[in-house]
Scaffold this motif. Structure first.
Motif, mmCIF file in Angstrom:
data_model
loop_
_atom_site.group_PDB
_atom_site.id
_atom_site.type_symbol
_atom_site.label_atom_id
_atom_site.label_comp_id
_atom_site.label_asym_id
_atom_site.label_seq_id
_atom_site.Cartn_x
_atom_site.Cartn_y
_atom_site.Cartn_z
ATOM 1 N N PRO A 59 0.830 -1.224 0.000
ATOM 2 C CA PRO A 59 0.000 0.000 0.000
ATOM 3 C C PRO A 59 0.853 1.258 0.000
ATOM 4 N N GLN A 60 0.236 2.320 -0.463
ATOM 5 C CA GLN A 60 0.932 3.601 -0.536
ATOM 6 C C GLN A 60 0.444 4.584 0.520
ATOM 7 N N GLN A 61 -0.779 4.417 0.991
ATOM 8 C CA GLN A 61 -1.331 5.321 2.000
ATOM 9 C C GLN A 61 -2.190 4.535 2.980
ATOM 10 N N LEU A 62 -2.229 4.997 4.217
ATOM 11 C CA LEU A 62 -3.110 4.426 5.243
ATOM 12 C C LEU A 62 -3.978 5.543 5.800
ATOM 13 N N PHE A 63 -5.282 5.296 5.873
ATOM 14 C CA PHE A 63 -6.225 6.265 6.420
ATOM 15 C C PHE A 63 -7.057 5.608 7.513
ATOM 16 N N ILE A 64 -7.411 6.403 8.496
ATOM 17 C CA ILE A 64 -8.361 5.989 9.520
ATOM 18 C C ILE A 64 -9.618 6.825 9.333
ATOM 19 N N HIS A 65 -10.739 6.150 9.172
ATOM 20 C CA HIS A 65 -12.014 6.841 8.956
ATOM 21 C C HIS A 65 -12.930 6.620 10.160
ATOM 22 N N GLU A 66 -13.446 7.714 10.696
ATOM 23 C CA GLU A 66 -14.402 7.671 11.796
ATOM 24 C C GLU A 66 -15.576 8.560 11.408
ATOM 25 N N GLY A 67 -16.531 7.962 10.715
ATOM 26 C CA GLY A 67 -17.639 8.758 10.202
ATOM 27 C C GLY A 67 -17.143 9.765 9.178
ATOM 28 N N ASP A 68 -17.403 11.046 9.426
ATOM 29 C CA ASP A 68 -16.975 12.102 8.514
ATOM 30 C C ASP A 68 -15.573 12.627 8.828
ATOM 31 N N SER A 72 -4.589 10.572 8.864
ATOM 32 C CA SER A 72 -3.499 9.856 8.202
ATOM 33 C C SER A 72 -2.158 10.407 8.685
ATOM 34 N N THR A 73 -1.082 9.768 8.235
ATOM 35 C CA THR A 73 0.256 10.187 8.634
ATOM 36 C C THR A 73 1.240 9.850 7.524
ATOM 37 N N LEU A 74 2.315 10.632 7.428
ATOM 38 C CA LEU A 74 3.378 10.347 6.474
ATOM 39 C C LEU A 74 4.409 9.386 7.055
ATOM 40 N N ASN A 75 4.243 9.044 8.313
ATOM 41 C CA ASN A 75 5.116 8.067 8.949
ATOM 42 C C ASN A 75 4.722 6.670 8.447
ATOM 43 N N GLY A 76 5.592 6.055 7.680
ATOM 44 C CA GLY A 76 5.264 4.778 7.067
ATOM 45 C C GLY A 76 5.257 3.605 8.019
ATOM 46 N N THR A 77 5.639 3.817 9.273
ATOM 47 C CA THR A 77 5.717 2.723 10.233
ATOM 48 C C THR A 77 4.368 2.041 10.420
ATOM 49 N N TYR A 78 3.316 2.821 10.570
ATOM 50 C CA TYR A 78 1.981 2.252 10.808
ATOM 51 C C TYR A 78 1.513 1.440 9.591
ATOM 52 N N MET A 79 1.699 2.005 8.417
ATOM 53 C CA MET A 79 1.268 1.327 7.203
ATOM 54 C C MET A 79 2.053 0.036 6.983
ATOM 55 N N ASN A 80 3.365 0.106 7.138
ATOM 56 C CA ASN A 80 4.205 -1.071 6.902
ATOM 57 C C ASN A 80 3.939 -2.178 7.915
ATOM 58 N N SER A 81 3.735 -1.810 9.176
ATOM 59 C CA SER A 81 3.472 -2.821 10.197
ATOM 60 C C SER A 81 2.118 -3.480 9.972
ATOM 61 N N THR A 82 1.128 -2.688 9.503
ATOM 62 C CA THR A 82 -0.191 -3.252 9.211
ATOM 63 C C THR A 82 -0.112 -4.232 8.039
ATOM 64 N N TRP A 83 0.587 -3.843 6.987
ATOM 65 C CA TRP A 83 0.733 -4.698 5.814
ATOM 66 C C TRP A 83 1.492 -5.993 6.154
ATOM 67 N N LYS A 84 2.521 -5.850 6.969
ATOM 68 C CA LYS A 84 3.288 -7.032 7.386
ATOM 69 C C LYS A 84 2.424 -7.964 8.227
ATOM 70 N N LYS A 85 1.624 -7.386 9.106
ATOM 71 C CA LYS A 85 0.743 -8.193 9.965
ATOM 72 C C LYS A 85 -0.292 -8.927 9.105
ATOM 73 N N MET A 86 -0.781 -8.277 8.060
ATOM 74 C CA MET A 86 -1.788 -8.889 7.214
ATOM 75 C C MET A 86 -1.248 -10.098 6.454
ATOM 76 N N GLN A 87 0.067 -10.164 6.250
ATOM 77 C CA GLN A 87 0.650 -11.332 5.590
ATOM 78 C C GLN A 87 0.573 -12.576 6.472
ATOM 79 N N GLU A 88 0.392 -12.371 7.775
ATOM 80 C CA GLU A 88 0.365 -13.497 8.715
ATOM 81 C C GLU A 88 -1.044 -14.038 8.935
ATOM 82 N N TRP A 89 -2.055 -13.278 8.544
ATOM 83 C CA TRP A 89 -3.432 -13.690 8.818
ATOM 84 C C TRP A 89 -3.852 -14.841 7.899
ATOM 85 N N GLU A 90 -4.785 -15.638 8.390
ATOM 86 C CA GLU A 90 -5.388 -16.696 7.586
ATOM 87 C C GLU A 90 -6.795 -16.244 7.166
ATOM 88 N N TYR A 91 -6.947 -16.004 5.888
ATOM 89 C CA TYR A 91 -8.201 -15.472 5.358
ATOM 90 C C TYR A 91 -9.160 -16.616 5.022
#
Length: 443
Positions: A59-68, A72-91
């Motif tokens: 992914p290139q961007q991560l957003f948090i949506h709470e209604g309206d 977001s943040t330019l710190n890629g740590t949150y996005m990269n850690s989320t993407w890495k964690k998603m590789q471990e999940w069993e869908y």
């Protein structure tokens, strides 16, 4: 001894001799021919760097949506850690067919129905087959489905994490789930960290898709890098099947059917295989697969690159250079070599290959920071009275880095960028707000 007996003996000897000569002729293989036919040539990779698919398709961007409200943040740590964690999940529970909405209003209603969610956005449409191959996830789906966004629904206290693969362009959704309480807890924890993010606002651009920009000005670090040219012979040894027959004319290499052109002034590498015919036979997932495998096999990852654009019509993939999880854009105003790797495929072979000659050395060092204009100012420039852009052709608005030459160093300075739906990128300079001009980026 009778004459008839002697003649019979001589005739028998001649027949045997003829047979032996014929046999030797049939079975004889010169030693030099055998050596030539069996000799194998192995390419020598440019580097020993290889990449896993999830390291390139990301992914290139991560957003948090709470209604309206959006964050977001330019710190890629949150996005990269989320993407890495998603590789471990069993869908599981992947629906075999996508849900397609008949119009923009119904699609937007569905999106708004998920009040609290994490969204991961990608530069390009990602084939579902590509995502499944990264996870070794064997789920039956119909058609060549793809997505450009993943929605992770927040459902507090639930042991099931809902995952939606969304294509804004097609207004379609493919639903799955992760039966893992840890996955739900991870998403809830990330959502609760939204206070560390900046507030963003939305701009509607059609097909139910919104672009999100920061409310306030953004301060971004600048960097300086030393650069190093990759020797032309390394590309020769990596790309030609038999380097021993390649002829060199200054910085041009050819074996009569393949041409490798090295431009020191433009810092470019261009390779063309004239024997490969044009073909539209490869679907997007195959193009991505072949491109990453090719770059792995010849060691083309001289820096950090991510998938940027896939064009099935042209059978082309484009990977963009990344600095601190942000894309690197080259512009006509401050040119310094290309920042993308592009590959064109035909009949299952690499037909064209274009890339940087240089590489950024080490991790660079921080050189102060820049304050970029707010998203509101960007909005005014792209949809205001003097705007020169068609909103329906804008695919994304983001902050990236622009490279410029500075003596022995290369400066990486943050800039606002537009990505158009044809893959072209334009840099938005703040001074253009006054002059009304614009500078094109890469093509």
């Amino acid at each position: 001894m009778k004459k008839e007996t002697i003649k019979s003996i001589i005739l028998t000897v001649l027949i045997i001799t003829s047979f032996l000569l014929t046999w030797n002729t049939w079975t004889y293989q010169p030693a030099t021919r055998e050596k030539t036919d069996t000799k194998l040539y192995e390419s020598i990779p440019i580097t020993n760097e290889t990449r896993e698919f999830h390291e390139v398709v990301r992914p290139q961007q991560l957003f948090i949506h709470e209604g309206d409200k959006h964050y977001s943040t330019l710190n890629g740590t949150y996005m990269n850690s989320t993407w890495k964690k998603m590789q471990e999940w069993e869908y599981s529970n992947l629906k075999k067919e996508e849900q397609t909405f008949p119009n923009e209003q119904s699609f937007q209603t569905w999106l708004n129905g998920i009040k609290e969610k994490i969204e991961l956005r990608f530069f390009s449409e990602i084939p579902m087959f590509t995502f499944q191959s990264m996870l070794k996830w064997e789920a039956e789906i119909t058609g060549n489905l793809s997505f450009d966004s993943i929605l992770l629904q927040l459902d507090r206290g639930s042991e099931i994490q809902k995952v939606y693969f969304v294509s804004y362009d097609k207004m379609s959704v493919l639903e799955s789930s992760v039966n893992n309480e840890n996955a739900s807890n991870f998403i809830e924890g990330l959502f609760n960290n939204k206070g560390e993010f900046q507030e963003y606002f939305s701009i509607q651009i059609g097909n139910g898709k919104s672009l999100y920009l920061p409310e306030k000005e953004v301060t971004v670090e600048k960097y300086q890098y030393l650069t190093e040219e990759v020797e032309g012979r390394k590309f020769r040894d990596a790309l030609f099947t038999n380097p021993s027959i390649v002829k060199q004319d200054y910085n041009r290499y050819t074996d009569s059917v393949r041409l490798l052109d090295i431009s020191l002034s433009n810092q470019t590498v261009e390779y063309v295989n004239t024997t490969v015919r044009n073909s539209n036979s490869l679907i997007a997932s195959s193009l991505i697969d072949k491109s990453i495998v090719s770059l792995n096999s010849h060691g083309g990852w001289t820096n950090d690159f991510g998938l940027f654009h896939v064009n099935e019509e042209e059978q082309e993939t484009t990977f963009i250079m990344m600095i601190k999880s942000m894309p690197v854009i080259n512009s006509a105003r401050k040119p310094f070599g290309p920042t993308t790797i592009s590959q064109v495929w035909g009949e299952n072979e690499l037909a064209k290959y274009y890339r940087p000659l240089y590489e950024l050395v080490d991790n660079g060092f921080q050189n102060n920071s820049s304050t970029l204009m707010s998203g509101r100012s960007v909005q005014e420039m792209i949809i205001g009275e003097n705007a020169k852009y068609d909103m329906l052709q804008i695919e994304n608005i983001f902050i990236g880095y622009e490279l410029s030459n500075s003596g022995n160093y290369v400066n990486a300075e943050p800039v606002w960028c537009l990505k158009m739906d044809n893959g072209e990128t334009t840099i938005i300079y703040e001074e253009d707000k006054v002059t009304g001009g614009n500078a094109n980026g890469m093509e």
